[in-house]
Motif scaffolding. Structure first.
Motif, mmCIF file in Angstrom:
data_model
loop_
_atom_site.group_PDB
_atom_site.id
_atom_site.type_symbol
_atom_site.label_atom_id
_atom_site.label_comp_id
_atom_site.label_asym_id
_atom_site.label_seq_id
_atom_site.Cartn_x
_atom_site.Cartn_y
_atom_site.Cartn_z
ATOM 1 N N TYR A 43 0.771 -1.185 0.184
ATOM 2 C CA TYR A 43 -0.154 0.014 -0.047
ATOM 3 C C TYR A 43 0.833 1.351 -0.036
ATOM 4 O O TYR A 43 0.692 2.217 -0.522
ATOM 5 N N GLU A 44 1.894 1.127 0.935
ATOM 6 C CA GLU A 44 2.915 2.457 0.709
ATOM 7 C C GLU A 44 3.413 2.493 -0.637
ATOM 8 O O GLU A 44 3.529 3.728 -1.136
ATOM 9 N N ARG A 45 3.735 1.466 -1.220
ATOM 10 C CA ARG A 45 4.339 1.576 -2.557
ATOM 11 C C ARG A 45 3.377 2.178 -3.922
ATOM 12 O O ARG A 45 3.362 2.919 -4.418
ATOM 13 N N GLU A 46 1.701 1.938 -3.446
ATOM 14 C CA GLU A 46 0.691 2.084 -4.213
ATOM 15 C C GLU A 46 0.686 3.455 -3.966
ATOM 16 O O GLU A 46 0.490 4.430 -5.020
ATOM 17 N N ASP A 47 0.562 3.977 -2.778
ATOM 18 C CA ASP A 47 0.501 5.344 -2.431
ATOM 19 C C ASP A 47 1.496 6.364 -3.162
ATOM 20 O O ASP A 47 1.272 7.442 -3.598
ATOM 21 N N ARG A 48 2.709 5.828 -2.864
ATOM 22 C CA ARG A 48 3.848 6.559 -3.365
ATOM 23 C C ARG A 48 3.712 6.616 -5.229
ATOM 24 O O ARG A 48 4.121 7.799 -5.726
ATOM 25 N N SER A 49 3.442 5.583 -5.877
ATOM 26 C CA SER A 49 3.261 5.516 -7.051
ATOM 27 C C SER A 49 2.003 6.592 -7.605
ATOM 28 O O SER A 49 2.131 7.346 -8.538
ATOM 29 N N VAL A 50 0.994 6.308 -6.798
ATOM 30 C CA VAL A 50 -0.031 7.402 -7.227
ATOM 31 C C VAL A 50 0.353 8.831 -6.730
ATOM 32 O O VAL A 50 0.112 9.944 -7.898
ATOM 33 N N LEU A 51 1.114 9.035 -5.730
ATOM 34 C CA LEU A 51 1.614 10.595 -5.661
ATOM 35 C C LEU A 51 2.513 10.948 -6.832
ATOM 36 O O LEU A 51 2.853 12.114 -7.295
ATOM 37 N N ALA A 52 3.420 10.145 -7.149
ATOM 38 C CA ALA A 52 4.388 10.373 -8.150
ATOM 39 C C ALA A 52 3.778 10.586 -9.329
ATOM 40 O O ALA A 52 3.870 11.396 -10.460
ATOM 41 N N SER A 53 2.512 9.714 -9.885
ATOM 42 C CA SER A 53 1.866 10.005 -10.857
ATOM 43 C C SER A 53 1.222 11.093 -11.179
ATOM 44 O O SER A 53 1.364 11.736 -12.128
ATOM 45 N N LEU A 54 0.659 11.657 -9.779
ATOM 46 C CA LEU A 54 0.066 13.054 -9.730
ATOM 47 C C LEU A 54 0.921 14.152 -9.952
ATOM 48 O O LEU A 54 0.418 15.135 -10.657
ATOM 49 N N LEU A 55 1.927 14.113 -9.486
ATOM 50 C CA LEU A 55 2.878 15.059 -9.637
ATOM 51 C C LEU A 55 3.446 15.078 -11.066
ATOM 52 O O LEU A 55 3.641 16.130 -11.584
#
Length: 182
Positions: A88-100
């Motif tokens: 979940y942490e990786r998923e959250d980070r990947s979503v954040l990176a995608s949004l950025l």
């Protein structure tokens, strides 16, 4: 755990055949060993003790061979505050990176539109007016870049065409054929 909910082995310090550390865990072991359908099923429990939350799970040891009838159950528990759910942490980070990344793309495209596309469109409109014969519209460069240099060149062309037209308009007036009496 054996059938009486006594510890047989543990991953940290334990005494053989000691009881479980929480009163709810023996009930979890008994519930995991209840036969449902073809056999016993794994079971889970969320234990709330004041502000602490513990997650416990029990799964009956149902394998083939010699150990199939011993009635052992594997029990695991952990304080939920120490959970590290990396997926979940990786998923959250990947979503954040995608949004950025998406925000960066939008900013870059907006910048390209403001700095390149709009001045080029204005330049194209001015060139079309000049090609249609409009020598009155003055072209002012907005930026000091390549597009601005092309706009300045377009303005020089407009001025030269306007001067040439004025010169050609004066020449026929000065020398009219047949006006000298020949």
């Amino acid at each position: 755990m054996n059938t009486e909910a006594r510890t047989l082995a543990a991953s940290d310090g334990f005494r053989a055949f000691e009881g479980l550390p929480n009163d709810a865990l023996p009930d979890l072991v008994r519930a995991a060993n209840v036969r449902v359908g073809a056999g016993p099923l794994e079971n889970g429990l969320l234990i709330r003790d004041g502000g602490a939350v513990t997650v416990a799970a029990a799964a009956p040891f149902t394998g083939g061979g010699v150990a199939s009838d011993v009635g052992w159950t594997v029990v695991s528990w952990q304080n939920a505050a120490r959970f590290e759910i990396t997926a979940y942490e990786r998923e959250d980070r990947s979503v954040l990176a995608s949004l950025l990344g998406l925000a960066l793309i939008v900013v870059c495209l907006g910048w390209i539109h403001l700095v390149v596309v709009r001045p080029l469109r204005a330049l194209a409109a001015g060139a079309e007016k000049l090609a249609d014969g409009d020598l009155k519209t003055v072209h002012y460069p907005r930026y000091q870049d390549e597009v601005g240099a092309v706009v300045r060149s377009l303005e020089l062309i407009r001025q030269q065409l306007q001067a040439r037209r004025q010169t050609q308009a004066r020449r026929p007036a000065e020398s009219r054929p047949g006006a000298g009496g020949r």
